[in-house]
Design a protein around this motif. Sequence first.
Motif, PDB file in Angstrom:
ATOM      1  N   ARG A  46       5.956   1.944  -2.127  1.00 29.84           N
ATOM      2  CA  ARG A  46       5.671   0.644  -2.748  1.00 29.84           C
ATOM      3  C   ARG A  46       4.293   0.195  -2.279  1.00 29.84           C
ATOM      4  N   VAL A  47       3.498  -0.300  -3.231  1.00 29.22           N
ATOM      5  CA  VAL A  47       2.159  -0.826  -2.945  1.00 29.22           C
ATOM      6  C   VAL A  47       2.178  -2.304  -3.294  1.00 29.22           C
ATOM      7  N   ASP A  48       1.674  -3.151  -2.397  1.00 26.91           N
ATOM      8  CA  ASP A  48       1.697  -4.589  -2.656  1.00 26.91           C
ATOM      9  C   ASP A  48       0.748  -4.958  -3.797  1.00 26.91           C
ATOM     10  N   VAL A  49       0.906  -6.159  -4.326  1.00 28.78           N
ATOM     11  CA  VAL A  49       0.127  -6.575  -5.498  1.00 28.78           C
ATOM     12  C   VAL A  49      -1.367  -6.643  -5.220  1.00 28.78           C
ATOM     13  N   LEU A  50      -1.759  -6.863  -3.985  1.00 25.55           N
ATOM     14  CA  LEU A  50      -3.183  -6.902  -3.648  1.00 25.55           C
ATOM     15  C   LEU A  50      -3.766  -5.508  -3.435  1.00 25.55           C
ATOM     16  N   ARG A  51      -2.895  -4.515  -3.505  1.00 24.88           N
ATOM     17  CA  ARG A  51      -3.288  -3.107  -3.327  1.00 24.88           C
ATOM     18  C   ARG A  51      -3.965  -2.879  -1.983  1.00 24.88           C
ATOM     19  N   VAL A 108       8.941  -3.283 -13.946  1.00 26.76           N
ATOM     20  CA  VAL A 108       8.533  -4.679 -14.054  1.00 26.76           C
ATOM     21  C   VAL A 108       8.847  -5.318 -12.705  1.00 26.76           C
ATOM     22  N   ALA A 109       7.845  -5.355 -11.862  1.00 28.75           N
ATOM     23  CA  ALA A 109       8.012  -5.906 -10.518  1.00 28.75           C
ATOM     24  C   ALA A 109       6.677  -6.430 -10.045  1.00 28.75           C
ATOM     25  N   ARG A 110       6.709  -7.150  -8.945  1.00 27.16           N
ATOM     26  CA  ARG A 110       5.446  -7.676  -8.437  1.00 27.16           C
ATOM     27  C   ARG A 110       4.675  -6.623  -7.649  1.00 27.16           C
ATOM     28  N   ASP A 111       5.350  -5.598  -7.168  1.00 28.11           N
ATOM     29  CA  ASP A 111       4.696  -4.524  -6.431  1.00 28.11           C
ATOM     30  C   ASP A 111       4.561  -3.303  -7.336  1.00 28.11           C
ATOM     31  N   HIS A 112       3.716  -2.392  -6.945  1.00 33.87           N
ATOM     32  CA  HIS A 112       3.544  -1.142  -7.668  1.00 33.87           C
ATOM     33  C   HIS A 112       4.328  -0.072  -6.915  1.00 33.87           C
ATOM     34  N   VAL A 113       4.951   0.805  -7.648  1.00 33.87           N
ATOM     35  CA  VAL A 113       5.768   1.850  -7.045  1.00 33.87           C
ATOM     36  C   VAL A 113       5.265   3.205  -7.525  1.00 33.87           C
ATOM     37  N   PHE A 114       5.210   4.163  -6.599  1.00 29.68           N
ATOM     38  CA  PHE A 114       4.860   5.538  -6.920  1.00 29.68           C
ATOM     39  C   PHE A 114       6.027   6.432  -6.538  1.00 29.68           C
TER      40      PHE A 114
END
Length: 165
Positions: A46-51, A108-114
């Motif tokens: 998981r990557v936070d929204v601010l990357r 569809v989430a606030r964080d990015h997932v790989f």
Amino acid sequence: MPYNRLDAAMRDLITSFSCPEAADLVDRLARAAAAVAGTPYAGFVRVDVLRQETSCVHVHAPAGDPLRRWLAESGVMKELATSSVALRLARDASVGEPGFLATPVPVVARDHVFVWVAGRGFCDGDEHLLGRFATAAGRAMEAACGMEAAVRLLRGVRAFRPAQP
């Protein structure tokens, strides 16, 4: 106590909607990703929204395996934090590079997932296949979240329904 169809119907719905366990689902998806890619290693990051920050959501690898340390020390997590597309690192056993492929999971989430796989060299075909898997994994994760939300709503309906005569 007389048979109450409403209680039975709500109980059945809640039970059937409660089946997907989030942790179990992520573990199953990671195992499937490893199988799809033909590697012993897979997981989710998981990557936070601010990357700026990454965190391992799940790692499918034997306990104490050196890949776990490689993930933390290699800088691959920092690369994922700044990436919005698939990331592929070549395998080079002479310098301890296991080969790594990660692709974004469209959720569809606030964080990015790989979703990532590691342990061999990867090609364009692998990247395409993992991308398709990531789409399916994202849909499954969203569905599980939707089911959890539905269970919460159904419990509220059940708790606040009018008293039966």
